[in-house]
Design an enzyme around this catalytic site. Structure first.
Site, PDB file in Angstrom:
ATOM      1  N   PRO A  85      -3.398  -8.624   6.172  1.00 46.70           N
ATOM      2  CA  PRO A  85      -3.356  -8.967   4.658  1.00 46.70           C
ATOM      3  C   PRO A  85      -4.082  -8.053   3.747  1.00 46.70           C
ATOM      4  O   PRO A  85      -4.401  -7.155   3.875  1.00 46.70           O
ATOM      5  CB  PRO A  85      -3.884 -10.236   4.873  1.00 46.70           C
ATOM      6  CG  PRO A  85      -5.111 -10.108   5.958  1.00 46.70           C
ATOM      7  CD  PRO A  85      -4.125  -9.065   7.018  1.00 46.70           C
ATOM      8  N   ALA A  86      -3.505  -8.336   2.465  1.00 48.23           N
ATOM      9  CA  ALA A  86      -4.127  -7.301   1.386  1.00 48.23           C
ATOM     10  C   ALA A  86      -5.519  -7.458   1.384  1.00 48.23           C
ATOM     11  O   ALA A  86      -6.308  -8.668   1.743  1.00 48.23           O
ATOM     12  CB  ALA A  86      -3.624  -7.790   0.287  1.00 48.23           C
TER      13      ALA A  86
ATOM     14  N   GLU B 246      10.369  -6.654   0.774  1.00 46.57           N
ATOM     15  CA  GLU B 246      10.468  -7.376  -0.413  1.00 46.57           C
ATOM     16  C   GLU B 246       9.831  -6.770  -1.313  1.00 46.57           C
ATOM     17  O   GLU B 246       8.421  -6.736  -1.333  1.00 46.57           O
ATOM     18  CB  GLU B 246      10.028  -8.657  -0.025  1.00 46.57           C
ATOM     19  CG  GLU B 246      10.637  -9.650   0.892  1.00 46.57           C
ATOM     20  CD  GLU B 246      12.093 -10.378   0.446  1.00 46.57           C
ATOM     21  OE1 GLU B 246      12.211 -10.049  -0.784  1.00 46.57           O
ATOM     22  OE2 GLU B 246      12.797 -10.737   1.150  1.00 46.57           O
ATOM     23  N   LEU B 247      10.196  -6.098  -2.186  1.00 43.15           N
ATOM     24  CA  LEU B 247       9.708  -5.175  -3.301  1.00 43.15           C
ATOM     25  C   LEU B 247       9.640  -5.841  -4.688  1.00 43.15           C
ATOM     26  O   LEU B 247       9.714  -6.687  -4.805  1.00 43.15           O
ATOM     27  CB  LEU B 247      10.288  -3.858  -3.226  1.00 43.15           C
ATOM     28  CG  LEU B 247      10.577  -3.474  -1.865  1.00 43.15           C
ATOM     29  CD1 LEU B 247      11.163  -1.857  -1.803  1.00 43.15           C
ATOM     30  CD2 LEU B 247       9.269  -3.083  -0.772  1.00 43.15           C
TER      31      LEU B 247
HETATM   32  P1  NAD Z   1       1.159  -2.685  -3.072  1.00 44.83           P
HETATM   33  O1  NAD Z   1       2.535  -2.235  -2.826  1.00 44.83           O
HETATM   34  O2  NAD Z   1       0.182  -1.840  -3.983  1.00 44.83           O
HETATM   35  O3  NAD Z   1       0.348  -3.332  -1.842  1.00 44.83           O
HETATM   36  C1  NAD Z   1       1.088  -4.253  -1.027  1.00 44.83           C
HETATM   37  C2  NAD Z   1       0.126  -4.275   0.377  1.00 44.83           C
HETATM   38  O4  NAD Z   1       0.624  -2.985   0.896  1.00 44.83           O
HETATM   39  C3  NAD Z   1      -1.106  -4.553   0.301  1.00 44.83           C
HETATM   40  O5  NAD Z   1      -1.729  -5.119   1.328  1.00 44.83           O
HETATM   41  C4  NAD Z   1      -1.899  -3.128   0.139  1.00 44.83           C
HETATM   42  O6  NAD Z   1      -3.053  -2.851   0.850  1.00 44.83           O
HETATM   43  C5  NAD Z   1      -0.732  -2.318   1.320  1.00 44.83           C
HETATM   44  N1  NAD Z   1      -0.642  -1.025   1.187  1.00 44.83           N
HETATM   45  C6  NAD Z   1      -0.613  -0.080  -0.145  1.00 44.83           C
HETATM   46  N2  NAD Z   1      -0.224   1.193   0.356  1.00 44.83           N
HETATM   47  C7  NAD Z   1       0.020   1.181   1.510  1.00 44.83           C
HETATM   48  C8  NAD Z   1       0.349   2.412   2.541  1.00 44.83           C
HETATM   49  N3  NAD Z   1       0.438   3.631   2.049  1.00 44.83           N
HETATM   50  N4  NAD Z   1       0.641   2.031   3.835  1.00 44.83           N
HETATM   51  C9  NAD Z   1       0.443   0.754   4.253  1.00 44.83           C
HETATM   52  N5  NAD Z   1       0.192  -0.355   3.479  1.00 44.83           N
HETATM   53  C10 NAD Z   1      -0.090  -0.033   2.081  1.00 44.83           C
HETATM   54  O7  NAD Z   1       1.524  -4.234  -4.099  1.00 44.83           O
HETATM   55  P2  NAD Z   1       0.377  -5.113  -4.501  1.00 44.83           P
HETATM   56  O8  NAD Z   1       0.070  -4.647  -5.776  1.00 44.83           O
HETATM   57  O9  NAD Z   1      -0.400  -5.873  -3.569  1.00 44.83           O
HETATM   58  O10 NAD Z   1       1.503  -6.403  -4.873  1.00 44.83           O
HETATM   59  C11 NAD Z   1       2.310  -6.377  -6.224  1.00 44.83           C
HETATM   60  C12 NAD Z   1       3.720  -5.900  -5.947  1.00 44.83           C
HETATM   61  O11 NAD Z   1       4.237  -6.582  -4.735  1.00 44.83           O
HETATM   62  C13 NAD Z   1       4.566  -5.766  -6.940  1.00 44.83           C
HETATM   63  O12 NAD Z   1       5.454  -4.845  -7.158  1.00 44.83           O
HETATM   64  C14 NAD Z   1       5.431  -7.131  -6.784  1.00 44.83           C
HETATM   65  O13 NAD Z   1       6.452  -7.241  -7.379  1.00 44.83           O
HETATM   66  C15 NAD Z   1       5.406  -7.168  -5.152  1.00 44.83           C
HETATM   67  N6  NAD Z   1       5.804  -8.471  -4.792  1.00 44.83           N
HETATM   68  C16 NAD Z   1       7.244  -8.579  -4.364  1.00 44.83           C
HETATM   69  C17 NAD Z   1       7.655  -9.828  -3.713  1.00 44.83           C
HETATM   70  C18 NAD Z   1       9.035  -9.949  -3.097  1.00 44.83           C
HETATM   71  O14 NAD Z   1       9.131 -11.020  -2.494  1.00 44.83           O
HETATM   72  N7  NAD Z   1       9.972  -9.108  -3.414  1.00 44.83           N
HETATM   73  C19 NAD Z   1       6.688 -10.806  -3.426  1.00 44.83           C
HETATM   74  C20 NAD Z   1       5.451 -10.539  -3.997  1.00 44.83           C
HETATM   75  C21 NAD Z   1       4.862  -9.447  -4.724  1.00 44.83           C
END
Ligand code: NAD
EC number: 1.2.1.-
Length: 491
Positions: free
Chosen positions: A188-189, A263-264
């Protein structure tokens, strides 16, 4: 809310607040100590959570690999029965799960409880689907041939999820994985691990076998991401988060040619045509823009309003937003909670400043964050936005509603599709032929027509273009966790 003890004191079942990792049916401390989970409404520490090392993650994957073989041998009906218990436990503990979610993520309690029901819906839905993983018989291509197609679980599935929907983003993945007969390792985050760990508590109570569902909290994400991509036992990576991180993970996963679901990010257009029911469009915009304080991937990022109704829409939206109450999500009556952290506030402020510098007008908000603990930023409405502004190209992920004016259908379709993203889109209109044409022309995985809320477990959720790969939810969602095997028999 000063510490974990205080959160415990508001839970009906305080034993749900677990801070250790859940690996192979055991509760495990982190080799790398603990990390703090912050309440974004109060700025203080909610809990200290186990910080796993990469070696611990590797060990968990090994356990998941062993457990998966046995789990896959269960009948669909047997898997469905424990998934049903998991669902029931979520709903029985909805209040507590909601309170844990609000304490670490900030969204108002009613929204948090709504997320728990939404998240639980995936477990209920996919538990039922476990009984319907049908193969296929294909007429042979020669007289002595019989062709059978089997659907089999892919193996160990690994997830990385964001903080904005800390429960549902996990169940949306774990439910189809477990229903298909995969085992699951969830990272998880770091901002919101408690909502994931409690799913381990409930998995144990539901009788999900040891090693089938594992929760692996860690402060740093990159080492875990590498382990997931490099460990040959992991056969599937499922990620929800930003497009930027999705690209990194896709590159990492390429070495093992790993099956990936992504899912981005989004950059949703919300279009109001001149024949729309304006009051309904305002209500839709409120839900779509300000739910979770704008921190939603399917949030309206750009609001396009046709010239004839532009001023009236702006006035009505302003009057409605002015009434929204900002506060701690745990207090009743709160409409808008805090943002997740200080960086989130900075991003909104940058988008507002950029829009102003390029000629937009702030008609509400636009000011500084509220002083004091927590990350509170009053909502902002900006008119006169144009396609050259940051807000037109980047996700704001916060409480800023930018209004763009348009003249006709062709123009707004071009503006709406002018983005690398393609997750959700919305429009309000009454004319039937316009409804069909616009729904077909929008280059998005999801289109909401006369509604601002589109998420449900029964429909395929996902994006096109750089918003992702794959779909979650509906009967399509389970396919991402299944391999197809073609068996050719000579008889
Ligand atoms: P983020 O990409 O910064 O982080 C997402 C997760 O990835 C976190 O748990 C983070 O710790 C992890 N992470 C970060 N860098 C990593 C790496 N190098 N290797 C492995 N894991 C890594 O995004 P965020 O700020 O937590 O969430 C917001 C983003 O998520 C927004 O862009 C939003 O649109 C997107 N989102 C998309 C959906 C969907 O269903 N398409 C749903 C919810 C959120």
């Amino acid at each position: 809310m000063a510490d974990a003890t205080d959160l415990k004191s508001i839970l009906k079942d305080p034993s749900l607040l677990e801070t250790r990792a859940y690996i192979n049916g055991e509760w495990v401390d982190g080799d790398d100590g603990t990390f703090d989970v912050i309440n974004p409404a109060r700025g203080d520490v909610v809990a200290k959570v186990a910080n796993l090392s990469r070696a611990q993650v590797a060990k968990a994957i090994g356990h998941a690999e062993k457990a998966q073989k046995e789990w896959a041998s269960w009948t669909g009906k047997e898997r469905a029965a424990v998934l049903r218990k998991w669902f029931d436990l979520m709903m029985q503990n909805q209040d507590d799960l909601g309170a844990i979610l609000t304490a670490e993520q900030g969204k108002p309690l009613a929204e948090a409880k709504g997320e728990i029901a939404y998240g639980a819906g995936f477990i209920e839905f996919f538990g039922e689907e476990a009984k319907r993983i049908y193969g296929e018989m294909i007429p042979g291509h020669q007289r002595d041939k019989r062709i059978m197609v089997l659907k089999q679980p892919i193996g160990v599935a690994a997830s990385i999820t964001p903080w904005n929907f800390p429960n549902a983003m996990i169940t949306r993945k774990a439910a189809p994985a477990l229903a298909a007969g995969c085992s699951f390792v969830a990272r998880p985050a770091a901002e919101t691990p408690l909502s994931a760990i409690v799913m381990g508590v409930l998995a144990e109570r539901a009788g999900i076998p040891a090693g089938v569902f594992n929760v692996l909290p860690s402060k740093s994400s990159s080492a875990v991401g590498k382990e997931f991509c490099e460990n040959p036992a992991v056969r599937k990576l499922t990620f929800t988060g930003s497009t930027e991180v999705g690209r990194i993970l896709l590159k990492q996963a390429a070495d093992q040619v790993m099956k990936c679901s992504m899912e981005l990010g989004g950059n949703a257009p919300f279009i109001v045509f001149d024949d729309a029911d304006l009051d309904a469009a305002v209500e839709g915009a409120i839900l779509c823009k300000f739910r979770n304080n704008g921190q939603t991937c399917v949030c309206a990022n750009r609001i396009y309003v046709q010239a004839g109704v532009y001023d009236a829409f702006a006035e009505k939206l302003k009057a409605r937003v002015e009434k929204m109450k900002i506060g701690d999500g745990l207090e009743s009556g709160t409409d808008l909670g805090p943002l997740i952290n200080a960086d989130a506030i900075t991003k909104v402020q940058e988008h507002v400043a950029d829009a102003k510098a390029k000629g937009a007008k702030v008609i509400l908000g636009g000011g500084d964050p509220i002083q004091g603990p927590g990350y509170f930023l009053p909502p902002t409405i900006v008119t006169g936005c144009t396609q050259d502004m940051q807000v037109a190209t980047d996700e704001t992920f916060g409480p800023m509603a930018p209004l763009f004016k348009f003249e006709d259908v062709d123009q707004v379709i071009e503006m709406a599709n002018d983005t690398i993203f393609g997750l959700a889109s919305y429009f309000y209109a009454k004319d039937l032929s316009r409804v069909y044409k616009v729904a077909e022309a929008l280059e998005y995985g999801i289109v909401g027509v006369n509604t601002g809320i589109i998420s449900t477990e029964v429909a395929p959720f996902g994006g096109v273009k750089q918003s992702g790969l794959g779909r979650e939810g509906s009967h399509h969602g389970i396919e991402d966790y299944l391999e197809m095997k073609y068996v050719c028999m000579s008889v």
